[in-house]
Design an enzyme around this catalytic site. Structure first.
Site, PDB file in Angstrom:
ATOM      1  CD1 TRP A  74      -3.156   1.003   0.708  1.00  0.00           C
ATOM      2  CD2 TRP A  74      -1.875   2.260   2.029  1.00  0.00           C
ATOM      3  NE1 TRP A  74      -3.853   2.148   1.015  1.00  0.00           N
ATOM      4  CE2 TRP A  74      -3.095   2.937   1.825  1.00  0.00           C
ATOM      5  CE3 TRP A  74      -0.906   2.866   2.830  1.00  0.00           C
ATOM      6  CZ2 TRP A  74      -3.377   4.180   2.383  1.00  0.00           C
ATOM      7  CZ3 TRP A  74      -1.179   4.106   3.393  1.00  0.00           C
ATOM      8  CH2 TRP A  74      -2.413   4.738   3.166  1.00  0.00           C
ATOM      9  CG  ASN A 100       3.707  -4.712   6.229  1.00  0.00           C
ATOM     10  OD1 ASN A 100       4.001  -4.808   5.048  1.00  0.00           O
ATOM     11  ND2 ASN A 100       2.837  -5.501   6.821  1.00  0.00           N
ATOM     12  CE  LYS A 487     -18.293   2.767   7.020  1.00  0.00           C
ATOM     13  NZ  LYS A 487     -17.824   2.756   8.356  1.00  0.00           N
ATOM     14  CG  HIS A 506     -24.879  27.915  12.464  1.00  0.00           C
ATOM     15  ND1 HIS A 506     -25.146  29.184  12.934  1.00  0.00           N
ATOM     16  CD2 HIS A 506     -25.616  27.071  13.219  1.00  0.00           C
ATOM     17  CE1 HIS A 506     -25.996  29.104  13.952  1.00  0.00           C
ATOM     18  NE2 HIS A 506     -26.303  27.829  14.140  1.00  0.00           N
ATOM     19  CE  LYS A 605     -11.578  -4.066   8.641  1.00  0.00           C
ATOM     20  NZ  LYS A 605     -12.720  -3.157   8.795  1.00  0.00           N
TER      21      LYS A 605
HETATM   22  C1  F6R Z   1     -14.008   3.278   8.161  1.00  0.00           C
HETATM   23  C2  F6R Z   1     -12.887   2.584   8.734  1.00  0.00           C
HETATM   24  C3  F6R Z   1     -11.784   3.387   9.332  1.00  0.00           C
HETATM   25  C4  F6R Z   1     -11.368   2.763  10.665  1.00  0.00           C
HETATM   26  C5  F6R Z   1     -10.127   3.482  11.210  1.00  0.00           C
HETATM   27  C6  F6R Z   1      -9.734   2.959  12.574  1.00  0.00           C
HETATM   28  O1  F6R Z   1     -14.950   2.388   7.654  1.00  0.00           O
HETATM   29  O2  F6R Z   1     -12.835   1.389   8.734  1.00  0.00           O
HETATM   30  O3  F6R Z   1     -12.146   4.714   9.486  1.00  0.00           O
HETATM   31  O4  F6R Z   1     -12.427   2.864  11.554  1.00  0.00           O
HETATM   32  O5  F6R Z   1      -9.063   3.300  10.316  1.00  0.00           O
HETATM   33  O6  F6R Z   1      -9.453   1.596  12.526  1.00  0.00           O
HETATM   34  P1  F6R Z   1      -9.423   0.727  13.824  1.00  0.00           P
HETATM   35  O7  F6R Z   1     -10.775   0.686  14.402  1.00  0.00           O
HETATM   36  O8  F6R Z   1      -8.951  -0.625  13.364  1.00  0.00           O
HETATM   37  O9  F6R Z   1      -8.451   1.378  14.760  1.00  0.00           O
END
Ligand code: F6R
Length: 610
Positions: A74, A100, A487, A506, A605
């Site tokens: 990534w 990573n 979302k 506002h 993710k």
């Molecule tokens: C939105 C989403 C991200 C995570 C964020 C935090 O759908 O998945 O905004 O919520 O990257 O991730 P966590 O909860 O794994 O710390």
């Protein structure tokens, strides 16, 4: 975010690496590659784009190799292309590294390596690692020592795996700030950034901690610190099954995970509600409950969707426990030298338990003496392990990049904590029992909302060409407006904003016209009349309105263009219901636009870089 998988054993590593990389696809990536040793030679194959492309390339090669490493990248430094993809290697292509994380001082290291005659071919920070290790190999150090010496010069974060043609009996793995595990098999061992990559082969894992490295042979492994002190590590058995991380007949993980919410919400509460006492039982907090109840202040820190859950938590905690509560983006919290005292409880919420900013914020809070409480979904994740006390959400694996079931489960856990503290303070038994009762009804109410799937899909059809959306809610449903907007934008690439409904006047009201859909979250609660006024104001400007409303609300239909009617519950739990139609709406709009909902562009993710 980037994924790592490595194999050493008696089997052909190629299908193992490819399947492992496919399991890691959900993390988000833009290129993929593998390096392997075979017949006394080493090879590297990589490409921009999908793992399936890599698989296709490899299928023509008839490879049989017992040692290899694979990576999904990534991009952080340098565009996504074949050259920048991992594995990176030294000039004579004997040493291969997948990485990573981010090497912060890579420019300085590059400059000194250039003086030694190294020429860089990629734009990445990661390429410095094989060259740096190579510079120590050239001085005569063995691989393990060379890796240690290189890592001592590196500033930043890494989870990495290294293989070397001249020492073909091992993989070296090391971790600092980026998760890495070993998978232990019989006459075979694995390295991975995530259990899902190796779950098909073993459930026995060893979690590496920051500052640790492992020398992994096919029949044993040795873990030591970067400073070369050997450490004895425990092997942990993973309880997750392979079926749990499959799509189970749904076209996308996101839809599967939305649909799973009656069960995931149930699992988050299972065994934790005591009706007779009108309270919650949270074993994970044992030994810390008095300290939490007597906190002078609660801070909730998280990122993204988890941060939205934190905002709902603030409303719950202040309403029922009367403990002043603040919510902070972890990324801001960690860098702004926050005022923290020993009387503070700081709750860190993270689905993955690996988010770099949240983890760093938690370490900072611990350093300053606060009580660090983790709410995580991934068992054994860094935040779960390093928090002083904590609660798992038990939502089950969340693979879809857009977080759905993790959010509703985080809200359940926040409600449980609120109930527990409030009952220890001045909430009455009857009020506590009322909350318990409402919580137990949630799975059925979610089931009822999920039956509206086709209705919501039909609404999505009407809006798939929209370019902007506004989401408005009040009180407990203001964070839901933010979550609904997030979302939509992350999977459909439609620009969307969430606001507290009263803020509309506002500024955002200027945007409203007959091209601008507005989603109002308007259940019949104490803010209902106010939000109806906001709906009227929008209507007066020819705005197109989708209303999320209570099932018995007939009044709203004359005002909105589309209504989605859902069951009611008490105010503190309402976000667990109101968010579900918004998840489905975002999902269907994205699918109707032909987008890959499970792997939205640019997203990861698990955000393991800052
Ligand atoms: C939105 C989403 C991200 C995570 C964020 C935090 O759908 O998945 O905004 O919520 O990257 O991730 P966590 O909860 O794994 O710390």
């Amino acid at each position: 975010m980037c994924g790592i998988v490595g194999y050493i054993g008696n089997k052909n590593c190629i299908p193992i690496l490819i399947n492992g990389l496919k399991r890691l696809e959900y993390r988000g990536y833009d290129s993929a590659g593998i390096a392997y040793l075979a017949d006394g030679s080493s090879f590297v194959i990589k490409n921009k784009g999908k793992v399936s492309l890599l698989e296709e390339k490899l299928s023509h090669l008839n490879i049989n190799s017992n040692l290899g490493i694979g990576h999904t990248r990534w991009a952080t430094h340098g565009i996504p292309n074949e050259i920048n993809a991992h594995p990176h290697f030294n000039e004579d292509k004997t040493l291969y590294v997948i990485h990573n994380g981010i090497i912060e001082n890579y420019q300085t290291i590059r400059a000194s390596l250039r003086k030694l005659g190294y020429n860089f071919i990629t734009e990445t920070d990661s390429e410095t690692i094989p060259y740096l290790i190579d510079s120590f190999l050239k001085k005569g150090f063995p691989l393990c020592k060379s890796v240690q010496l290189a890592l001592n010069e590196i500033e930043g974060t890494y989870g990495l795996a290294v293989i070397y043609l001249n020492e073909p009996d091992k993989i070296i793995a090391a971790r600092k700030g980026s998760p890495l595990i070993l998978g232990i098999g019989e006459n075979e061992n694995f390295v991975a950034s995530d259990v899902s990559a190796i779950l098909a082969h073993t459930k026995q894992v060893v979690y590496l901690e920051d500052g640790e490295m492992a020398v992994v042979y096919k029949d044993h492994f040795v873990v030591k610190t970067i400073e070369d002190v050997e450490i004895k590590k425990e092997i942990t058995e993973i309880t997750m099954s392979l079926e749990e991380i499959d799509k189970g007949g749904y076209p996308h993980f996101m839809l599967k995970e939305i649909m799973e919410q009656p069960d995931s919400v149930q699992n988050s509460m299972r065994g934790r509600l005591i009706y007779e006492e009108g309270t919650a039982k949270l074993g994970g907090l044992e030994g810390y409950i008095d300290r939490i109840v007597n906190s002078k202040r609660i801070i909730i820190s998280a990122c993204g969707t988890s941060w939205h859950a934190g905002l709902v938590g603030e409303y719950m905690l202040e309403q029922f426990t009367r403990i002043p509560t603040e919510v902070e983006y972890a990324s801001e919290f960690r860098y702004r030298n926050p005022i923290i005292s020993k009387d503070d409880t700081i709750i860190f919420i993270s689905q993955s338990g690996e988010t770099a900013d949240t983890l760093a914020a938690m370490r900072e809070a611990k350093r300053k003496g606060a009580l660090a409480l983790g709410i995580c979904n991934v068992v054994g994740s860094s935040i779960a392990r390093e928090s002083m006390t904590g609660i798992y959400t038990h939502a089950g694996p969340e693979i879809g990049v857009a977080s759905t079931k993790a959010f509703s489960s985080q809200l359940i856990v926040l409600a449980l904590i609120t109930l527990l503290i409030a009952r220890k303070k001045d909430m009455s038994l009857v009020d506590g029992q009322g909350i318990v009762e409402e919580m137990t009804k949630l799975p059925d109410k979610i089931r009822q909302i999920l039956k509206l799937n086709s209705e919501i899909e039909a609404i999505a059809e009407k809006f798939k060409s929209a370019t902007n959306f506004l989401y408005l809610g009040r009180g407990y449903n203001f964070p839901v407006a933010l979550e609904g907007a997030l979302k939509l934008k992350e999977i459909s690439y439609i620009h969307a904003e969430g606001y507290p409904a009263a803020e509309m006047k506002h500024g955002p009201i200027a945007l409203i016209d007959d091209n601008m859909p507005t989603v109002f979250i308007a259940p019949k609660d104490s803010t209902y009349d106010k939000i109806i006024s906001n709906i009227e104001e929008t209507k007066a400007r020819k705005g197109v309105i989708i209303g999320i409303a209570s099932e018995n609300d007939d009044n709203i239909d004359r005002l909105v263009d589309y209504s989605i009617k859902i069951p009611d519950t008490i105010r503190m739990l309402m976000p667990i219901l109101t968010v579900i139609p918004l998840q489905l709406l975002a999902y269907h709009i994205a699918v109707k636009k032909g987008l890959n909902v499970d792997q939205p562009r640019n997203l990861a993710k698990s955000v393991t870089v800052e």
